[in-house]
Write a protein that holds these residues in place. Structure first.
Motif, PDB file in Angstrom:
ATOM      1  N   PRO A 125       0.788  -1.239   0.062  1.00 48.29           N
ATOM      2  CA  PRO A 125      -0.073   0.138  -0.092  1.00 48.29           C
ATOM      3  C   PRO A 125       0.790   1.267   0.077  1.00 48.29           C
ATOM      4  O   PRO A 125       0.293   2.376  -0.189  1.00 48.29           O
ATOM      5  CB  PRO A 125      -0.923   0.103   1.485  1.00 48.29           C
ATOM      6  N   GLN A 126       2.132   1.170   0.222  1.00 44.44           N
ATOM      7  CA  GLN A 126       3.129   2.563   0.266  1.00 44.44           C
ATOM      8  C   GLN A 126       2.847   3.433  -1.098  1.00 44.44           C
ATOM      9  O   GLN A 126       2.670   2.604  -2.009  1.00 44.44           O
ATOM     10  CB  GLN A 126       4.425   2.116   0.407  1.00 44.44           C
ATOM     11  N   ALA A 127       3.089   4.656  -0.975  1.00 48.51           N
ATOM     12  CA  ALA A 127       3.145   5.755  -2.034  1.00 48.51           C
ATOM     13  C   ALA A 127       1.933   5.291  -2.848  1.00 48.51           C
ATOM     14  O   ALA A 127       2.054   5.481  -4.370  1.00 48.51           O
ATOM     15  CB  ALA A 127       4.668   5.280  -2.773  1.00 48.51           C
ATOM     16  N   GLY A 128       0.885   5.210  -2.523  1.00 51.75           N
ATOM     17  CA  GLY A 128      -0.425   5.092  -3.380  1.00 51.75           C
ATOM     18  C   GLY A 128      -0.496   3.679  -4.005  1.00 51.75           C
ATOM     19  O   GLY A 128      -1.208   3.592  -4.845  1.00 51.75           O
ATOM     20  N   GLY A 129       0.065   2.777  -3.608  1.00 51.17           N
ATOM     21  CA  GLY A 129      -0.067   1.438  -4.055  1.00 51.17           C
ATOM     22  C   GLY A 129       1.110   0.994  -4.877  1.00 51.17           C
ATOM     23  O   GLY A 129       1.440   2.050  -5.831  1.00 51.17           O
ATOM     24  N   GLN A 130       1.685   0.033  -4.756  1.00 52.10           N
ATOM     25  CA  GLN A 130       2.975  -0.394  -5.672  1.00 52.10           C
ATOM     26  C   GLN A 130       2.755  -2.067  -5.824  1.00 52.10           C
ATOM     27  O   GLN A 130       2.036  -2.796  -4.983  1.00 52.10           O
ATOM     28  CB  GLN A 130       4.292  -0.193  -5.000  1.00 52.10           C
ATOM     29  N   LEU A 131       2.777  -2.292  -7.363  1.00 49.69           N
ATOM     30  CA  LEU A 131       2.651  -3.583  -7.797  1.00 49.69           C
ATOM     31  C   LEU A 131       4.350  -4.055  -7.972  1.00 49.69           C
ATOM     32  O   LEU A 131       4.933  -3.513  -8.750  1.00 49.69           O
ATOM     33  CB  LEU A 131       1.870  -3.717  -8.947  1.00 49.69           C
ATOM     34  N   TRP A 132       4.900  -5.124  -7.293  1.00 51.50           N
ATOM     35  CA  TRP A 132       6.259  -5.534  -7.452  1.00 51.50           C
ATOM     36  C   TRP A 132       6.201  -6.908  -8.202  1.00 51.50           C
ATOM     37  O   TRP A 132       5.565  -7.952  -8.106  1.00 51.50           O
ATOM     38  CB  TRP A 132       6.895  -5.705  -6.145  1.00 51.50           C
ATOM     39  N   VAL A 133       7.137  -6.860  -9.300  1.00 51.78           N
ATOM     40  CA  VAL A 133       7.260  -8.086 -10.025  1.00 51.78           C
ATOM     41  C   VAL A 133       8.269  -8.820 -10.240  1.00 51.78           C
ATOM     42  O   VAL A 133       9.464  -7.676 -10.449  1.00 51.78           O
ATOM     43  CB  VAL A 133       6.525  -7.582 -11.590  1.00 51.78           C
ATOM     44  N   PHE A 134       8.802  -9.990  -9.968  1.00 55.94           N
ATOM     45  CA  PHE A 134      10.121 -10.629 -10.167  1.00 55.94           C
ATOM     46  C   PHE A 134      10.118 -11.831 -11.090  1.00 55.94           C
ATOM     47  O   PHE A 134       9.013 -12.701 -11.014  1.00 55.94           O
ATOM     48  CB  PHE A 134      10.451 -10.998  -8.742  1.00 55.94           C
ATOM     49  N   GLY A 135      11.151 -11.988 -11.887  1.00 56.72           N
ATOM     50  CA  GLY A 135      11.196 -13.252 -12.549  1.00 56.72           C
ATOM     51  C   GLY A 135      10.145 -13.794 -13.519  1.00 56.72           C
ATOM     52  O   GLY A 135       9.534 -12.933 -13.996  1.00 56.72           O
ATOM     53  N   GLY A 136      10.216 -14.841 -13.680  1.00 57.45           N
ATOM     54  CA  GLY A 136       9.347 -15.436 -14.665  1.00 57.45           C
ATOM     55  C   GLY A 136      10.002 -15.902 -16.054  1.00 57.45           C
ATOM     56  O   GLY A 136      11.249 -15.987 -16.002  1.00 57.45           O
ATOM     57  N   GLU A 137       9.429 -16.404 -17.032  1.00 57.55           N
ATOM     58  CA  GLU A 137      10.096 -16.935 -18.207  1.00 57.55           C
ATOM     59  C   GLU A 137       9.702 -16.409 -19.520  1.00 57.55           C
ATOM     60  O   GLU A 137       8.453 -16.073 -19.669  1.00 57.55           O
ATOM     61  CB  GLU A 137      10.022 -18.425 -18.151  1.00 57.55           C
ATOM     62  N   PHE A 138      10.460 -16.619 -20.535  1.00 61.36           N
ATOM     63  CA  PHE A 138       9.891 -16.201 -21.883  1.00 61.36           C
ATOM     64  C   PHE A 138      10.298 -17.472 -22.563  1.00 61.36           C
ATOM     65  O   PHE A 138      11.293 -18.074 -22.329  1.00 61.36           O
ATOM     66  CB  PHE A 138      10.716 -15.000 -22.496  1.00 61.36           C
ATOM     67  N   ALA A 139       9.311 -17.913 -23.560  1.00 62.47           N
ATOM     68  CA  ALA A 139       9.686 -19.184 -24.217  1.00 62.47           C
ATOM     69  C   ALA A 139       9.667 -18.930 -25.853  1.00 62.47           C
ATOM     70  O   ALA A 139       8.941 -17.870 -26.172  1.00 62.47           O
ATOM     71  CB  ALA A 139       8.540 -20.164 -24.168  1.00 62.47           C
ATOM     72  N   SER A 140      10.391 -19.567 -26.550  1.00 66.35           N
ATOM     73  CA  SER A 140      10.461 -19.275 -28.110  1.00 66.35           C
ATOM     74  C   SER A 140       9.034 -19.745 -28.508  1.00 66.35           C
ATOM     75  O   SER A 140       8.264 -20.289 -28.151  1.00 66.35           O
ATOM     76  CB  SER A 140      11.547 -20.323 -28.746  1.00 66.35           C
ATOM     77  N   PRO A 141       8.696 -19.424 -29.961  1.00 67.93           N
ATOM     78  CA  PRO A 141       7.309 -19.616 -30.259  1.00 67.93           C
ATOM     79  C   PRO A 141       7.104 -21.068 -30.545  1.00 67.93           C
ATOM     80  O   PRO A 141       6.021 -21.422 -30.053  1.00 67.93           O
ATOM     81  CB  PRO A 141       7.474 -18.931 -31.698  1.00 67.93           C
TER      82      PRO A 141
END
Length: 569
Positions: A125-141
Motif C-alpha cells: 500500500p505504500q506511496a499510493g500502491g505499488q505492484l512488485w514483479v520478479f522473474g518469470g520466463e519467456f519461451a520461443s514460439p
C-alpha cells in the motif's frame, strides 16, 4: 553427526555443479531469445504515453498474475501465456478490472517489463500502491527454448509508471517461484530453471527490503522443503510464511523424467527482531480435510488468517502417456487452528434438486459416497459439448441430513431448479486468484481434453463469508478457440500447392459421417439405446480423446456422449 554433515555438503556441492552445468548449456539458448526479447522492447519503446482503453475482456491466458489494488476496488492482471497447439504467445499486457462496474480496461504504460509468464507479483500500500514483479520466463514460439528472468520491477499505481529496480545480490533467473510480503520485505522461495536439455529446482529463500532496496539471501535453521516450483506460499498476520505442496521433476534414466507432486507443509518462522533476519523452518502437520494431491492450484490470502486454495490438476503418468484430472474445488486453511477445511457451498433448494437429477446442461451426473465420518457426497458431472469435448466437474456436498425425496417433493424442486440456475467455474489449473473485501475472484487458466488444451479467460467470484453461490462475471466459450493440430498442419504444409479437391471431399464426407449418429428407435429407453450403439460411441470417444486414453475414462465419456445425444433427440 560428522557423516551426515559431510553428506549434506556433498548434496549441496552436487546441486551447485548441476546449476552451473545447466546455466552453461542454456546460455546459448538465452542469447538467442535475448534477440527476440530485444525486439519486443523496441516495440514497447515506441509507446511514450499512458493510455487506457476499455475492452470486453483480456485474451485467454494462464500463468499470469492477478492481484488486488490495495487502494481501489480493482484487480490487476499482468503477463501470462497462451498456446494454440503450435505456437506459444507471451504477454506483458496490463489490465485493470473494475469490480463495481464489472469492466476491464487495458492500460498501456511506457517501458514495461518484457513479455513473461510464471512470474510472481505482490502489492503493497505504500506511496499510493505499488505492484512488485520478479522473474518469470519467456519461451520461443515453438516452446522448446526458455529464457528465465531475474529482473525486479515496480509499478507505481498512483503515477502509472513502471520502474526497474537494478540491485545486485538477488535470486538467479527462474520461474515457478513464489513470493509473499512480510511486513517491510518481500520474500522469494523456490522455482526452477530449465533449458532444452536439463532443469534444476530451487529451495533457496531471498528477502528484498522495501526500505533499503537491498537483496539478502536467508539461511533459515531447521529442515525446510526440498527443491520445488509451483508451491503455495502465503504470509500470516504475525509475519511468518506458510508453504504448501509444489512440484518437481526427477530424471529416472536417460530421456525419462518423472513428476513429483508434494503435499507437505512448512512454516517459515520469523524468530528475529525487527532489524534482524533470523528465520526457522518448522514442518506443519495440519488436521482436517486436506486437499488431494495436485499441482497448478491457485492461492489467495483471505481475511481472519485464512488461506484459500482453488482447483489444480493431478496427472497420472503411465509410461509416456499422461492423463490429467482437473479440479474446481475450494479448500481453506486456518492458520491459527492449523487445520484444512473443504469449502462447501450452502445450497438453495433448487440447486439440490438440480444436482440430484441433473438437466440437459449437466449430463451424466453420478454420486460417489465418501467416508462415513465426514458424511460427504462427491458429485461428478460430465458436460459434453457439440464437438465431443467433455468437461468434468467435481464437487463435494454435505449429505449427512439427506433423505430420499418423494415424488411431490421432486416436482417442487424441479420447478425451483428452473428458477435458480447453478453456476460454477469449470475444473482448471494454472488459473489466477485474488481476494478483495472477502470475495474470491478466479480468472482464466486451462484444462485439457485428450491432446488438446483449452485456455480460459472467464471470470468468476464467490463471497467467502456467505459461501452460497458462484457468480459468473464474464463468461466465454473455450470451444470457439483456434487449435492447430501439429500433425495435421505438417501434412497440409507438405501438400501445399497440390490438388486438394479430393481431400476436401473426403473431409466433408467424413464430417457428414461423423454427424450421422445412430438414430434412436422409439420407444427404446436410453439403456436399450446404449446397449445397441455403445461400440459406436466408444469409437467416437477414442477419436476425440486420443487412442492412449484410459479405457475406463473412454467408456465414461462414450456413455456421456450417448446420453447427451439421446436426451436431445
Amino acid at each position: 553427526m560428522g557423516k551426515k554433515s559431510k553428506k549434506g555438503r556433498g548434496v549441496e556441492k552436487t546441486a551447485t555443479k548441476m546449476e552451473k552445468k545447466i546455466c552453461k548449456r542454456s546460455k546459448r539458448e538465452e542469447e538467442d531469445l535475448e534477440t527476440l526479447i530485444a525486439e519486443f522492447r523496441q516495440l514497447d519503446a515506441k509507446n511514450t504515453q499512458v493510455t487506457e482503453e476499455a475492452c470486453s475482456f483480456p485474451l485467454p491466458r494462464l500463468n499470469a498474475s492477478l492481484t488486488s489494488n490495495p487502494e481501489k476496488d480493482e484487480l490487476i492482471l499482468f503477463g501470462g501465456e497462451y498456446f494454440n497447439g503450435q505456437k506459444t504467445f507471451l504477454y506483458n499486457e496490463l489490465y485493470l478490472y473494475n469490480i463495481k462496474k464489472n469492466a476491464w480496461t487495458k492500460l498501456e504504460i511506457p517501458n514495461p517489463p518484457s513479455p513473461r509468464s510464471a512470474h510472481q507479483a505482490v502489492v503493497v500500500p505504500q506511496a499510493g500502491g505499488q505492484l512488485w514483479v520478479f522473474g518469470g520466463e519467456f519461451a520461443s514460439p515453438n516452446g522448446e527454448q526458455f529464457y528465465h528472468y531475474k529482473d525486479l520491477w515496480v509499478l507505481h499505481l498512483d503515477s502509472k509508471t513502471w520502474e526497474q529496480i537494478k540491485v545486485k545480490g538477488g535470486p538467479s533467473g527462474r520461474s515457478g517461484h513464489r513470493m509473499a510480503v512480510c511486513k517491510r520485505q518481500i520474500l522469494v522461495f523456490g522455482g526452477f530453471h530449465e533449458s532444452s536439455r536439463d532443469f534444476v529446482y530451487y529451495n533457496d529463500v531471498y528477502s528484498f527490503n522495501l526500505d533499503t532496496f537491498t537483496w539478502t539471501k536467508l539461511f533459515p535453521s531447521g529442515t525446510g522443503p526440498c527443491p520445488r516450483s509451483g508451491c503455495q506460499m502465503a504470509s500470516t498476520l504475525d509475519g511468518n510464511v506458510v508453504i504448501y505442496g509444489g512440484y518437481s521433476k526427477q530424471r529416472v534414466k536417460k530421456d525419462v523424467e518423472k513428476g513429483i507432486v508434494y503435499i507437505d507443509m512448512f512454516l517459515l518462522k520469523n524468530d528475529g527482531k525487527e532489524s534482524e533476519d533470523k528465520w526457522t523452518w518448522v514442518r506443519l502437520s495440519p488436521t482436517g480435510a486436506r486437499p488431494s494431491p495436485r499441482s497448478g492450484a491457485s492461492l489467495a490470502v483471505a481475511p481472519n488468517n485464512r488461506i484459500v486454495l482453488f482447483g489444480g490438476v493431478h496427472d497420472e503418468e503411465e509410461e509416456e502417456n499422461i492423463q490429467g484430472e482437473f479440479f474446481n474445488d475450494i479448500y481453506i486453511y486456518d492458520v491459527v487452528k492449523n487445520r484444512w477445511f473443504a469449502g462447501k457451498l450452502k445450497e438453495h433448494k433448487g440447486q439440490k434438486r438440480k444436482r440430484r437429477r441433473g438437466t440437459k446442461e449437466e449430463e451424466d451426473a453420478k454420486k460417489i459416497e465418501s467416508s462415513e465420518s465426514t458424511s460427504l457426497t462427491e458429485i461428478v458431472k460430465e458436460v459434453v459439448t457439440e464437438d465431443g469435448t467433455v468437461m468434468t466437474v467435481k464437487q463435494v456436498i454435505n449429505s449427512s441430513n439427506s433423505k430420499p425425496a418423494t415424488e411431490s417433493e421432486e416436482e417442487e424442486e424441479e420447478n425451483d431448479s428452473e428458477k435458480v440456475p447453478f453456476v460454477e467455474p469449470c475444473p482448471r489449473s494454472s488459473a489466477m486468484a485474488a481476494i478483495k473485501l472477502g470475495v474470491l475472484y478466479i480468472y482464466g487458466g486451462m484444462f485439457e481434453v485428450g491432446d488438446r488444451q483449452f485456455t480460459l479467460n472467464d471470470l468468476y467470484c464467490i463471497d467467502l463469508h456467505k459461501m452460497d453461490e458462484w457468480k459468473v462475471l464474464i463468461e466465454t466459450n473455450p470451444k470457439t478457440q483456434e487449435w492447430l493440430d501439429e500433425e495435421e498442419s505438417e501434412g497440409e504444409e507438405e501438400c501445399e500447392g497440390a490438388a486438394g479437391g479430393e481431400d476436401e471431399e473426403e473431409d466433408e464426407a467424413s464430417s457428414e459421417e461423423g454427424d450421422d449418429h445412430p438414430a434412436v428407435q422409439p420407444p427404446e429407453s436410453y439403456t436399450e439405446y446404449l446397449s445397441r450403439t455403445e461400440a459406436y460411441w466408444i469409437k467416437l470417444a477414442k477419436n476425440n480423446m486420443g487412442q492412449n486414453a484410459k479405457e475406463k475414462k473412454t467408456l465414461k465419456v462414450a456413455q456421456a456422449m450417448a446420453k447427451t445425444f439421446y436426451d436431445n433427440v
